[in-house]
Design an enzyme around this catalytic site. Sequence first.
Site, PDB file in Angstrom:
ATOM      1  CD  GLU A   1      -4.518  -7.781   1.634  1.00 44.68           C
ATOM      2  OE1 GLU A   1      -5.227  -7.177   2.452  1.00 44.68           O
ATOM      3  OE2 GLU A   1      -3.228  -7.500   1.523  1.00 44.68           O
TER       4      GLU A   1
ATOM      5  CD  GLU B   1      -2.621  -1.301   2.557  1.00 48.82           C
ATOM      6  OE1 GLU B   1      -2.654  -0.304   3.377  1.00 48.82           O
ATOM      7  OE2 GLU B   1      -3.725  -2.330   2.478  1.00 48.82           O
TER       8      GLU B   1
HETATM    9  C1  GLA Z   1      -4.513  -4.492   4.311  1.00 53.42           C
HETATM   10  C2  GLA Z   1      -3.141  -5.514   4.545  1.00 53.42           C
HETATM   11  C3  GLA Z   1      -3.614  -6.609   5.225  1.00 53.42           C
HETATM   12  C4  GLA Z   1      -4.412  -6.657   6.404  1.00 53.42           C
HETATM   13  C5  GLA Z   1      -5.594  -5.892   5.961  1.00 53.42           C
HETATM   14  C6  GLA Z   1      -6.705  -5.554   7.114  1.00 53.42           C
HETATM   15  O1  GLA Z   1      -5.163  -4.913   3.370  1.00 53.42           O
HETATM   16  O2  GLA Z   1      -2.299  -5.662   3.548  1.00 53.42           O
HETATM   17  O3  GLA Z   1      -2.266  -7.230   5.730  1.00 53.42           O
HETATM   18  O4  GLA Z   1      -3.873  -6.029   7.364  1.00 53.42           O
HETATM   19  O5  GLA Z   1      -5.498  -4.440   5.523  1.00 53.42           O
HETATM   20  O6  GLA Z   1      -7.576  -6.822   7.174  1.00 53.42           O
END
Ligand code: GLA
Length: 363
Positions: A276, A165
């Site tokens: 994710e 990020e």
């Molecule tokens: C981001 C991170 C993950 C996790 C999410 C929250 O997406 O990359 O590792 O911490 O936030 O669930």
Amino acid sequence: MLTRILSFIVALLSVISLNPLSEYDYSDKLGDADYIGFKEYYADYFDIGAAVAGYHCQIPETSEFLLKNYSSLTAENAFKQAALNPQDGVWNFGEADVIADFCRNNGLNLRGHCLIWGGLGSWMTRDGEGNLVSRDVLLQRMQEYISTVVNRYKDIVHVWDVVNEPFGFDLKGGAFKSNDFYAVLGEEYVTKSFEFAHEADPDAVLCLNETKVLKNKKKQDYLFGYLEKWLEEGIPIHAVGIQSHWNLWEINESPRMLQKVIDKLYSLNVDIQITECDITMNAVGGDVLEEYSDNTVLLQSKKYSKMFEVLRKNADKISSVTFWGVNDNRIYKTDDGQTYYEHALLFDENSMPKNAFYAVCDF
Ligand code: GLA
């Protein structure tokens, strides 16, 4: 209230669309304990993964469930620096080792998540007085950290989320999220991380993992623009992770936008990974949904189904699709501390396939 209005609008659109919601009703299949494992459906497409904690690999029923359904795992938190190396000189490899050994012993792939996440903060960026360290000190600490972690797991981790990020959302805030790493190194905190990871394991696939890529046009401009520049400069970035924490009501998180992002990344010659995935039920604006109604079940199934249609169509460009969690037994908290469930995944709180699972596997 907002949830109800959005629910009504989306349901209305579904009724008049070419795919009525009833097409996504698989209630006759629910409850079958002998269902075919998720990864079997997708064996010819891409790896199917889940984010786990160490204990998931140690409880017999959960580990059986993981082996039946997934071909790849990601550690939800155990590979983050806050877990592995919370302070200078303090290393805790225990939970990460449990997950790595489970993958080694069972022939699963393991995604390494994540080496540098500026947003999370780190002891590396500050000195004993709390001041930012110099460029040289930070680079040296980063190199040492990355090389220690990558070397420990290089036999089993073949893909690393090297930087998590880095990009911001809006014009005013600038391209990068502000954090200590950025304050000391500027954009080099990203590029140097990739160089250090590549030095530590020249064979590993190195991934830049980003959130809200579909939702935000500004984020796309930043991501595509810098990626193009860094690739031209020879920075070893091999893959982009589209996190895909989708929301049921977010209209930009659409099959069309997903295809657009895939096309652009493919034109830049990077591998694409969905890192994710989940589809939360809360309305934009944080309204907590009181009931998990039949209607939202079908809407979620439809959204998942449409997204997976796009992912399958692009399977030659996508190497893995990872879900953020094992099943729906995940507790979320509002800002004022109320707990609730999001029902965001394909397996219910007892790890049984949901309606959305069958929608995604019906092709
Ligand atoms: C981001 C991170 C993950 C996790 C999410 C929250 O997406 O990359 O590792 O911490 O936030 O669930």
